[in-house]
Design a protein around this motif. Sequence first.
Motif, PDB file in Angstrom:
ATOM      1  N   ASP A  75       3.362  -1.588 -11.934  1.00 52.45           N
ATOM      2  CA  ASP A  75       2.522  -1.412 -10.748  1.00 52.45           C
ATOM      3  C   ASP A  75       3.284  -0.817  -9.573  1.00 52.45           C
ATOM      4  O   ASP A  75       2.783   0.076  -8.873  1.00 52.45           O
ATOM      5  CB  ASP A  75       1.930  -2.762 -10.333  1.00 52.45           C
ATOM      6  N   ARG A  76       4.497  -1.282  -9.323  1.00 53.93           N
ATOM      7  CA  ARG A  76       5.251  -0.786  -8.177  1.00 53.93           C
ATOM      8  C   ARG A  76       5.661   0.677  -8.374  1.00 53.93           C
ATOM      9  O   ARG A  76       5.540   1.498  -7.438  1.00 53.93           O
ATOM     10  CB  ARG A  76       6.486  -1.661  -7.942  1.00 53.93           C
TER      11      ARG A  76
ATOM     12  N   SER B   1       0.821  -1.211   0.000  1.00 58.41           N
ATOM     13  CA  SER B   1       0.000   0.000   0.000  1.00 58.41           C
ATOM     14  C   SER B   1       0.854   1.260   0.000  1.00 58.41           C
ATOM     15  O   SER B   1       0.347   2.362  -0.257  1.00 58.41           O
ATOM     16  CB  SER B   1      -0.930   0.012   1.214  1.00 58.41           C
ATOM     17  N   HIS B   2       2.152   1.124   0.290  1.00 61.47           N
ATOM     18  CA  HIS B   2       3.070   2.264   0.301  1.00 61.47           C
ATOM     19  C   HIS B   2       4.437   1.752  -0.121  1.00 61.47           C
ATOM     20  O   HIS B   2       4.929   0.757   0.408  1.00 61.47           O
ATOM     21  CB  HIS B   2       3.142   2.875   1.711  1.00 61.47           C
TER      22      HIS B   2
ATOM     23  N   GLU C 117      -8.253   4.802  -9.766  1.00 60.29           N
ATOM     24  CA  GLU C 117      -7.330   4.313  -8.739  1.00 60.29           C
ATOM     25  C   GLU C 117      -5.953   4.966  -8.825  1.00 60.29           C
ATOM     26  O   GLU C 117      -5.145   4.822  -7.902  1.00 60.29           O
ATOM     27  CB  GLU C 117      -7.187   2.790  -8.827  1.00 60.29           C
ATOM     28  N   GLU C 118      -5.667   5.685  -9.908  1.00 59.72           N
ATOM     29  CA  GLU C 118      -4.383   6.374 -10.016  1.00 59.72           C
ATOM     30  C   GLU C 118      -4.367   7.695  -9.261  1.00 59.72           C
ATOM     31  O   GLU C 118      -3.296   8.246  -9.008  1.00 59.72           O
ATOM     32  CB  GLU C 118      -4.050   6.636 -11.486  1.00 59.72           C
TER      33      GLU C 118
ATOM     34  N   LYS D 117       2.723   7.769  -6.956  1.00 53.22           N
ATOM     35  CA  LYS D 117       1.605   8.261  -6.135  1.00 53.22           C
ATOM     36  C   LYS D 117       2.092   8.679  -4.750  1.00 53.22           C
ATOM     37  O   LYS D 117       1.676   9.716  -4.219  1.00 53.22           O
ATOM     38  CB  LYS D 117       0.525   7.186  -6.018  1.00 53.22           C
ATOM     39  N   ASP D 118       2.974   7.892  -4.162  1.00 53.18           N
ATOM     40  CA  ASP D 118       3.527   8.244  -2.844  1.00 53.18           C
ATOM     41  C   ASP D 118       4.308   9.552  -2.913  1.00 53.18           C
ATOM     42  O   ASP D 118       4.213  10.394  -2.006  1.00 53.18           O
ATOM     43  CB  ASP D 118       4.449   7.132  -2.342  1.00 53.18           C
TER      44      ASP D 118
ATOM     45  N   ARG E 284       4.164   2.803 -10.274  1.00 52.22           N
ATOM     46  CA  ARG E 284       2.921   3.580 -10.222  1.00 52.22           C
ATOM     47  C   ARG E 284       2.593   3.958  -8.775  1.00 52.22           C
ATOM     48  O   ARG E 284       2.254   5.098  -8.476  1.00 52.22           O
ATOM     49  CB  ARG E 284       1.805   2.719 -10.825  1.00 52.22           C
ATOM     50  N   ARG E 285       2.723   2.988  -7.878  1.00 45.69           N
ATOM     51  CA  ARG E 285       2.474   3.257  -6.459  1.00 45.69           C
ATOM     52  C   ARG E 285       3.529   4.203  -5.892  1.00 45.69           C
ATOM     53  O   ARG E 285       3.213   5.082  -5.079  1.00 45.69           O
ATOM     54  CB  ARG E 285       2.484   1.929  -5.696  1.00 45.69           C
TER      55      ARG E 285
END
Length: 490
Positions: A449-450, A250-251, A478-479, A456-457, A452-453
């Motif tokens: 995916d990683r 999640s982070h 979700e982005e 976002k962080d 992308r997260r």
Amino acid sequence: MQTTLSIRDGIVRMPQWRMASPVNVELLDGEHIAIVGDNGSGKTMLVDILTGRHPLLLQDVAYDFRPSTKPLAADNMRYITFRDSYGGDNDRTYYLQQRWNQHDIDESTPTVGQLLEEAFLQTGADTPERRAMQSHLYDLFGLRTLFSQYIILLSSGELRKFQLTRALFSEPRILILDNPFIGLDAATRDQLRELLRRLSADRPLQIILVIAKRDDIPDLVTHVIEVKGLTVGEKKTLSDYLAERPPLPSHVLDAERENLILSLPSRDDDYQADEVVSMHKVSIRYGERTILKDLDWTVHNGERWALGGANGSGKSTLLSLVCADNPQSYACDISLFGQQRGCGETIWDIKRHIGYVSPEMHRAYKKNLPAIRIVASGLKDSVGLYVKPMPADYDICRWWMHIFGLDGMEERNFMTLSSGEQRLVLLARAFVKDPELLILDEPLHGLDDRRRRMVKDIIETFCRRENKTMIMVTHYEEELPACITHRIKL
């Protein structure tokens, strides 16, 4: 069962294009494949081997295109790359603001309708059956309203629809799509999934999708090939792959980089205006096509806006007004950072306080410069680097490249990076000035995916600081980072 494509212990002739281990791939008729992997893992290199672009030592790729009677692999395979969604290799005269400078377009330039008709006639006989297929594709992608437009004026989503339609005219035996859902709104993504399902059911068509965002794998896919560290994994069924896939944290951003961002000092020359963007009755037209009409919009300091809307609704055009890339902006009632547009400030005065990334920027950046120089161009607000930075400037660039996980890539040429790595470089370029206003137009395009997260962080951490405002466009709900405070839909 018919083997449509086969490679046994394949090694590419040219050392610079070799995978870390010999390639073994066998595709059977009726299988539809997703090639997945992290940015820079070798997905595109594998496709270049499958299509014969990178020839093998002592052997060729074995193809069996039956029932097609076309003899050449080039006639039976169509490959739409990530770059094609931004204009393709034939778009070499494109510059960042060109989409909004229609007066620069030569009148002899063909329109979208003319280009599609030309492609249709070049790829097969003019029969009633093919005309019906052509009409169906036009209706499916809503292309008829674009026939009179020039190709460089299309949004990234509209351009992707154009490229897909043109490729499907040739009725290929194998269709390879690199991140096919990039730039498409949710409704069009659903339409494309249905189209691919129908095409694969109605004709002898094998579909290979190159996917960075694993949630984009459609149900029509039967098998998955994962590429890791330039090594091609075994072919697995989609169900087995999904069952074995580890969950995404999640982070992702580590505490060290998070604290570095939060500890950045404020600058004495930062704007402190309450109204960062203010628009009154803004309208934009190109010929008879109205893009924006009587728009009122105010963005206050510290707000984080999600800008939504379908493909072609005017999102990128609206952002081009804020960034002063659109010449019509000077005829509109627009204020930035509390200052009325056209009251003596230069375009560079405006851009100095804005960090910006967009599909148009990625389309314009065909500069084979070291990655650190691409990042440094953000300090000068230029596409390319025409003024030599000071050593302290390069220190700032390395700092932001570290934040975006680009350590060790500083001297790698931009055009040799994967599309996802290129996007990270352009994101570092957007942040390098520590801007008061972030404008992020589809910032996560092409990222795995990683990453992308991680991005976002970074966005969420950056926006925790004082005097930071953001406008973000994405077609994926979700982005959007958790820090979004306001929304507007065109």
